[in-house]
Design an enzyme around this catalytic site. Structure first.
Site, PDB file in Angstrom:
ATOM      1  N   ASP A  13       0.812  -1.227   0.000  1.00 46.33           N
ATOM      2  CA  ASP A  13       0.000   0.000   0.000  1.00 46.33           C
ATOM      3  C   ASP A  13       0.837   1.265   0.000  1.00 46.33           C
ATOM      4  O   ASP A  13       0.410   2.311   0.513  1.00 46.33           O
ATOM      5  CB  ASP A  13      -0.959   0.026   1.216  1.00 46.33           C
ATOM      6  CG  ASP A  13      -1.783  -1.235   1.297  1.00 46.33           C
ATOM      7  OD1 ASP A  13      -2.241  -1.689   0.243  1.00 46.33           O
ATOM      8  OD2 ASP A  13      -1.949  -1.771   2.405  1.00 46.33           O
ATOM      9  N   LYS A  16       2.336   2.203  -5.202  1.00 43.71           N
ATOM     10  CA  LYS A  16       3.047   1.766  -6.412  1.00 43.71           C
ATOM     11  C   LYS A  16       2.246   2.069  -7.678  1.00 43.71           C
ATOM     12  O   LYS A  16       2.799   2.486  -8.689  1.00 43.71           O
ATOM     13  CB  LYS A  16       3.332   0.253  -6.341  1.00 43.71           C
ATOM     14  CG  LYS A  16       4.260  -0.125  -5.209  1.00 43.71           C
ATOM     15  CD  LYS A  16       4.372  -1.627  -5.044  1.00 43.71           C
ATOM     16  CE  LYS A  16       3.143  -2.264  -4.469  1.00 43.71           C
ATOM     17  NZ  LYS A  16       2.855  -1.949  -3.067  1.00 43.71           N
ATOM     18  N   GLY A  40      -4.061  -4.026  -4.534  1.00 44.72           N
ATOM     19  CA  GLY A  40      -5.016  -3.020  -4.987  1.00 44.72           C
ATOM     20  C   GLY A  40      -4.226  -1.781  -5.354  1.00 44.72           C
ATOM     21  O   GLY A  40      -3.798  -1.043  -4.483  1.00 44.72           O
ATOM     22  N   HIS A  41      -3.951  -1.606  -6.633  1.00 47.24           N
ATOM     23  CA  HIS A  41      -3.142  -0.462  -7.070  1.00 47.24           C
ATOM     24  C   HIS A  41      -4.072   0.661  -7.514  1.00 47.24           C
ATOM     25  O   HIS A  41      -4.803   0.531  -8.490  1.00 47.24           O
ATOM     26  CB  HIS A  41      -2.183  -0.894  -8.185  1.00 47.24           C
ATOM     27  CG  HIS A  41      -1.128  -1.835  -7.686  1.00 47.24           C
ATOM     28  ND1 HIS A  41      -0.191  -2.425  -8.480  1.00 47.24           N
ATOM     29  CD2 HIS A  41      -0.865  -2.293  -6.429  1.00 47.24           C
ATOM     30  CE1 HIS A  41       0.608  -3.189  -7.747  1.00 47.24           C
ATOM     31  NE2 HIS A  41       0.193  -3.128  -6.496  1.00 47.24           N
ATOM     32  N   GLN A 224       2.357  -5.765  -3.305  1.00 48.80           N
ATOM     33  CA  GLN A 224       2.630  -5.878  -1.866  1.00 48.80           C
ATOM     34  C   GLN A 224       3.932  -5.128  -1.517  1.00 48.80           C
ATOM     35  O   GLN A 224       4.291  -4.200  -2.209  1.00 48.80           O
ATOM     36  CB  GLN A 224       2.680  -7.340  -1.399  1.00 48.80           C
ATOM     37  CG  GLN A 224       1.322  -8.040  -1.417  1.00 48.80           C
ATOM     38  CD  GLN A 224       0.921  -8.576  -2.771  1.00 48.80           C
ATOM     39  OE1 GLN A 224       1.692  -9.222  -3.440  1.00 48.80           O
ATOM     40  NE2 GLN A 224      -0.305  -8.304  -3.182  1.00 48.80           N
TER      41      GLN A 224
HETATM   42  P1  IMP Z   1      -2.666 -12.750   1.282  1.00 49.18           P
HETATM   43  O1  IMP Z   1      -1.519 -12.500   0.390  1.00 49.18           O
HETATM   44  O2  IMP Z   1      -3.962 -12.243   0.747  1.00 49.18           O
HETATM   45  O3  IMP Z   1      -2.769 -14.162   1.757  1.00 49.18           O
HETATM   46  O4  IMP Z   1      -2.414 -11.895   2.628  1.00 49.18           O
HETATM   47  C1  IMP Z   1      -1.286 -12.132   3.456  1.00 49.18           C
HETATM   48  C2  IMP Z   1      -0.905 -10.870   4.204  1.00 49.18           C
HETATM   49  O5  IMP Z   1      -0.449  -9.912   3.272  1.00 49.18           O
HETATM   50  C3  IMP Z   1      -2.066 -10.208   4.940  1.00 49.18           C
HETATM   51  O6  IMP Z   1      -1.551  -9.556   6.085  1.00 49.18           O
HETATM   52  C4  IMP Z   1      -2.557  -9.167   3.962  1.00 49.18           C
HETATM   53  O7  IMP Z   1      -3.228  -8.099   4.601  1.00 49.18           O
HETATM   54  C5  IMP Z   1      -1.249  -8.729   3.355  1.00 49.18           C
HETATM   55  N1  IMP Z   1      -1.419  -8.248   1.983  1.00 49.18           N
HETATM   56  C6  IMP Z   1      -1.590  -8.972   0.867  1.00 49.18           C
HETATM   57  N2  IMP Z   1      -1.681  -8.176  -0.211  1.00 49.18           N
HETATM   58  C7  IMP Z   1      -1.524  -6.920   0.240  1.00 49.18           C
HETATM   59  C8  IMP Z   1      -1.464  -5.653  -0.410  1.00 49.18           C
HETATM   60  O8  IMP Z   1      -1.538  -5.529  -1.637  1.00 49.18           O
HETATM   61  N3  IMP Z   1      -1.277  -4.581   0.394  1.00 49.18           N
HETATM   62  C9  IMP Z   1      -1.125  -4.689   1.737  1.00 49.18           C
HETATM   63  N4  IMP Z   1      -1.162  -5.846   2.386  1.00 49.18           N
HETATM   64  C10 IMP Z   1      -1.355  -6.959   1.637  1.00 49.18           C
END
Ligand code: IMP
Length: 423
Positions: A13, A16, A40-41, A224
């Site tokens: 977040d 990017k 979520g970009h 991420q």
């Molecule tokens: P997952 O990748 O959806 O399984 O999530 C694993 C961890 O990564 C969790 O803490 C999510 O909140 C975090 N996470 C996954 N994708 C994002 C992102 O794009 N932005 C921020 N946190 C993320």
């Protein structure tokens, strides 16, 4: 011709999407290399806001190639919704969007497995976005995965049902209550697959080899952040891919020696969504103000993001892991009006002062040590040039640059494309 990388240095977040969109005019190809619709970009331009989950953030430039690389995991239902959402911008995806045949598909049962796994963990849950990311990457490394290229074979449905049946047995094994109709999920999935098949599938590594031979410029877009990296993040509270620079090599098939600049994106403070350690997290009014002023809610799940001061120990670590050559500081406007700004420069840990990330960031004995800076009150969103930044902000920037030994080349002062100051 070289490839530049752009990646997040914190827990995601960082902004990017906005920066890729801003930089796209300098490149021929924008290539996403890992993650999936957990990302979520967010892009804002012409008073409109778009959130992209799978599609690279260069898609609004009709003369660029946007590639979804082999390292990405794709949920066809979500991808189709994204395509629908951007249609009003007259984006011609038939010419500009390409998907690697080697990218893995997220099946409906991957999402259910994600939900079952999280539910079974109780209070130790990861805080996953529940998009099926973990189970899909597990099938990839377990050599059971379903790839985009499989859709080109006649018997793809047999492969689908074999895998889905296996998943259903695993879901039963978790023995948790889930409310779902697989029939409905599959009907949406199969409908989305038919639409997906109309998108250009490519052997993306070849597309990139040929593009490099023709001196095309490539920007690899990460998702991420480095502290969510499966190896170097705050394991197990991480995502399931390599979000760091090396992930761009495996997620696209580009060689390390073709990488030129590594752009590291960070917020002027820190946020985290989901569970896991966060040493500089704030529970006071400073944190609440960051959350409110920064509108800190997840772009994918809408969950509130936890907020805290900038953690320079973690940021230095991320710069080292990625080999960052240029830094970009985001959401600087959010800190306007703070009477003071703190930066964590060290930790107190087990009675010692340390300047590196310990194995376990969750330990209660870990305590941030802060340096304090004077705040500024100016509304940065109105600035047109980095030459006019407030003095105290310049001091903050100079300090970060000297500690990290990397130049901060962009200071972002608002969500819009236009609110970007180059230094
Ligand atoms: P997952 O990748 O959806 O399984 O999530 C694993 C961890 O990564 C969790 O803490 C999510 O909140 C975090 N996470 C996954 N994708 C994002 C992102 O794009 N932005 C921020 N946190 C993320």
């Amino acid at each position: 011709m070289a490839v530049d990388l752009l990646l997040g240095l914190q827990w995601g977040d960082e902004g990017k999407g906005k920066i890729v969109d801003v930089l796209t005019s300098n490149y021929d190809i924008i290539a996403r290399f890992q993650g999936g619709p957990n990302a979520g970009h967010t892009l804002v331009f012409n008073d409109k806001k778009y959130v992209l989950h799978t599609i690279p953030s260069g898609i609004f430039h009709n003369d660029k190639i946007n590639l979804i690389g082999n390292g990405v995991v794709i949920d066809p239902v979500i991808l189709n919704k994204e395509i629908e959402n951007i249609k009003e911008e007259n984006v011609d995806i038939s010419k500009t969007l390409f998907i690697s045949r080697k990218a893995h598909l997220i099946l409906p049962t991957h999402r259910l497995l994600d939900a079952a796994s999280e539910k079974s963990k109780g209070k130790n849950k990861i805080g996953s976005t529940l998009k099926g990311i973990g189970p899909t990457y597990m099938d990839k490394t377990g050599r059971n995965g379903f790839r985009v290229g499989d859709l080109e074979s006649k018997n793809w449905k047999t492969k689908y049902y074999d895998l889905s049946k296996k998943h259903q047995q695993l879901i039963d094994f978790y023995n948790v209550e889930l409310d779902f109709s697989l029939e409905d999920l599959e009907s949406d999935f199969f409908e989305a697959i038919e639409k997906l098949k109309k998108i250009n599938f490519v052997d993306s590594e070849n597309l990139l080899f040929e593009s490099q031979d023709k001196n095309k410029s490539i920007l690899a877009e990460g998702a991420q952040g480095s502290l969510l990296d499966i190896d170097f993040g705050t394991y197990p509270y991480v995502t399931s891919s390599n979000t760091t620079a090396a992930g761009a090599c495996t997620g696209l098939g580009i060689s390390p020696n073709s990488i030129n600049d590594v752009f590291g994106i960070f917020k002027a403070y820190t946020t985290r969504v989901g569970s896991g350690p966060f040493p500089t997290e704030l529970f006071d009014d400073y944190g609440k103000t960051m959350s409110k002023a920064g509108n800190e809610f997840g772009a994918t799940t809408g969950r509130p993001r936890r907020c805290g001061w900038l953690d320079l120990v973690a940021l230095k670590y991320a710069c080292r892991i990625n080999g960052v050559t240029k830094l970009m500081m985001m959401k600087t406007d959010v800190l306007s009006g703070f009477d003071k700004i703190l930066v964590c420069t060290k930790y107190k840990y087990r009675g010692e002062t340390i300047e590196n990330l310990p194995y376990n960031l969750s330990e209660e004995s870990l305590e941030p040590v802060y340096e304090e800076f004077e705040g500024w009150s100016e509304n940065l969103r109105e600035l047109k040039s980095a030459d006019n930044l407030p003095k105290s902000l310049n001091k903050y920037i100079d300090f970060l640059e000297s500690e990290l030994n990397i130049p901060i080349v962009i200071v972002s002062v608002g969500p819009d494309r236009k609110e970007t100051l180059f230094r």
